[in-house]
Design an enzyme around this catalytic site. Sequence first.
Site, PDB file in Angstrom:
ATOM      1  N   LYS A  29       0.845  -1.200   0.000  1.00  0.00           N
ATOM      2  CA  LYS A  29       0.000   0.000   0.000  1.00  0.00           C
ATOM      3  C   LYS A  29       0.878   1.245   0.000  1.00  0.00           C
ATOM      4  O   LYS A  29       1.880   1.297   0.727  1.00  0.00           O
ATOM      5  CB  LYS A  29      -0.908  -0.028   1.232  1.00  0.00           C
ATOM      6  N   SER A  47      -9.629   2.017   2.838  1.00  0.00           N
ATOM      7  CA  SER A  47      -8.792   2.760   1.918  1.00  0.00           C
ATOM      8  C   SER A  47      -7.832   1.882   1.114  1.00  0.00           C
ATOM      9  O   SER A  47      -7.360   2.306   0.056  1.00  0.00           O
ATOM     10  CB  SER A  47      -7.977   3.799   2.691  1.00  0.00           C
ATOM     11  N   SER A  67      -9.571  -0.322   7.102  1.00  0.00           N
ATOM     12  CA  SER A  67      -9.023  -0.273   5.740  1.00  0.00           C
ATOM     13  C   SER A  67      -8.287  -1.510   5.255  1.00  0.00           C
ATOM     14  O   SER A  67      -7.928  -1.586   4.087  1.00  0.00           O
ATOM     15  CB  SER A  67      -8.100   0.935   5.596  1.00  0.00           C
TER      16      SER A  67
HETATM   17  N1  GLN Z   1     -12.916   4.328   6.209  1.00  0.00           N
HETATM   18  C1  GLN Z   1     -12.349   4.804   7.418  1.00  0.00           C
HETATM   19  C2  GLN Z   1     -11.986   6.264   7.253  1.00  0.00           C
HETATM   20  O1  GLN Z   1     -12.289   6.800   6.267  1.00  0.00           O
HETATM   21  C3  GLN Z   1     -11.154   3.987   7.816  1.00  0.00           C
HETATM   22  C4  GLN Z   1      -9.941   4.263   7.013  1.00  0.00           C
HETATM   23  C5  GLN Z   1      -8.746   3.446   7.425  1.00  0.00           C
HETATM   24  O2  GLN Z   1      -8.855   2.426   8.104  1.00  0.00           O
HETATM   25  N2  GLN Z   1      -7.585   3.919   7.016  1.00  0.00           N
HETATM   26  O3  GLN Z   1     -11.427   6.879   8.092  1.00  0.00           O
END
Ligand code: GLN
EC number: 6.3.5.7
Length: 491
Positions: free
Chosen positions: A80, A155, A179
Site C-alpha cells: 500500500k 482505503s 481499511s
Molecule cells: N474508512 C475509514 C476512514 O475513512 C477507515 C480508514 C482506514 O482504516 N484507514 O477513516
Amino acid sequence: MSDLTRMTATELAGLVASGETSAVEVTQAHLGRIAAVDDRVHAFLHVDTEGALAAARAVDERRAAGEELGPLAGVPIAVKDVLTTKGVPTTVGSKILEGWRPPYDSTIVQRLRDAGTVMLGKTNMDEFAMGSSTEYSAYGPTHNPWDLDRIPGGSGGGSAAALAAYEAPLAIGSDTGGSIRQPGAVTGTVGAKPTYGGTSRYGLVAFSSSLDTPGPCARTVLDAALLHQVIGGHDPRDSTSIPAPVPDVVAAAKLGATGDLTGVKLGIVTELTGEGAEPGVMAAFRESVDTLAKLGAEIVEVSCPHFRYALPAYYLIAPSECSSNLARFDGVRFGLRVGDDGNRSLEEVMSLTREAGFGAEVKRRIMIGTYALSSGYYDAYYGQAQKVRTLITRDFTAAFERVDALISPTTPFVAFPIGARTSDPYQMYLADLFTIPTNLYGGPGISVPCGLSDGLPVGLQVMAPTMADDRMYRVAAALESVVGTFTPPAL
Ligand code: GLN
C-alpha cells in the site's frame, strides 16, 4: 507449470525453495499479469519492474549459494502506498506527495526485503487512507475484480484488488478504522488488522497515530499468518510498538485448518448484527455461524452496548489526530509547493500548496479535527469521544471474560457501484460501522471470506483480545477449511 499467479504464497515459496521454479520466473509471471489486467483494475500506482526483478535475482542467487531461505522468500508482494519505500515513489494517494521518493524504508518494508519477498510495486488507496472505496485517491479509483463497475473497498482497495485479480499473492495494508478488513471483505480476500502496536508504524505515513495499524492481506488465512509473522514484532523506532514476541499466528492458522474448534467459545456481537446490514450479508453470516458451530465452537450472543457510539467517536478522534499529523505537509518539507514566486509570504505559499495538494475529503477531515480540538469545543467533542473510547474498551474487556473471540459480518453491505456513495460522506463512513470498534479498543481483527450475496463476496470478522492475534487466525482458518477460497469471474 500451471499458472504461477493462481498459487498461494505458501505454494510459491515451496516451489522456489525446492528449485522447481525460480523467484525470477514467479516475479515475471506476476508482472505479466499486471501488464495484462491492471489497466482495467488500477490496483497499482507504481510498478517497480526493475526493483522486483533485482530482488528476485538476489533470492535465486542465495538459493544457488545454498543459503537457507525464509518461509516467504521469492514471493511477490504489493505494498500500500502509505508505507515509505527507499527511492520508490510514495504518494499516499495524494497530489501533495506526487513525485516524492522517500530517503528511507519503513520498518515493514525493510522486514519484507530481509525476508526475501519481492516488492512488485505500490498500491492505490484513498488519499491519506481516508475513505472506504478508494474513490478518494487523487489518481483515480481502483475497480473490484468481481465487477469492474464496483468499488474494491478502501482505503486499501488497491492491495485487495491486486490479490483478487491475481496480480500478487500477498499485499500489505493499513487499518485505522477498517481499511484492511473492509476491502478484504468486499473482494473475497483475507485481511488482518494486528493488535495495535504489534506491527511497526515507523515509515507509515500517519493518519491517526493512536489507531493506525499496518497488517497483512492475502488470499488464504495461512498466507496472511505467514506474512504477519514476517512483518510483526517489536520495533524500537516506534514508541508505541509492543516489546513482546508476535503471537504464534502461523501455528494457530495450521491448527484452525484442521477444522476443529472444540473448546472455543465465540460471541456474536448483538450490536454488529441485524440493524444496518443487508439481508444477503446477514444470510451468509448466519450460515457461517452454523458452520462454526458444526466445527465444535460454542456460540453465544454478547451485547457490547457502547459499540453504537463507535462511529461518531471515531469520526472525532481520527480527524483530530489527522488535523495535527497533516500539518507537516506545508509545501516546505515534502513534495508539492505552489505559488512560490518570490513575492508571496510563507503563509500564502503554505495555504496555496495545501489548497491544491489536498482533496475534498482530506480537507473535510482537517476541518472537523481542527474544530473538535479548538478551545471551547475540546471537552465537548474530542474529550467526550475519548471517554466513549474507554467505554468501548470496557465492553471488549467484559466480553472477553465470557468468550474467546467475537464475531460479526465485516461490513454491512457488499461492494457498491462506483459513484454510489461519494456525494454523501456519511453513507461512505457507514462502510466501517462494524470494523471501527476494534480500532478504538486496539485489539486484532480479521476478515475472512464467508460466502456470496448476489454473486458478490461477504466477509466474516473475528475479533480477539489484544495480543491474542493467534485466536482470530484459528477461527478464520477453521471457517476457510469448510467454505474454501473465492475466485472472481475471469477478467
Ligand atoms: N474508512 C475509514 C476512514 O475513512 C477507515 C480508514 C482506514 O482504516 N484507514 O477513516
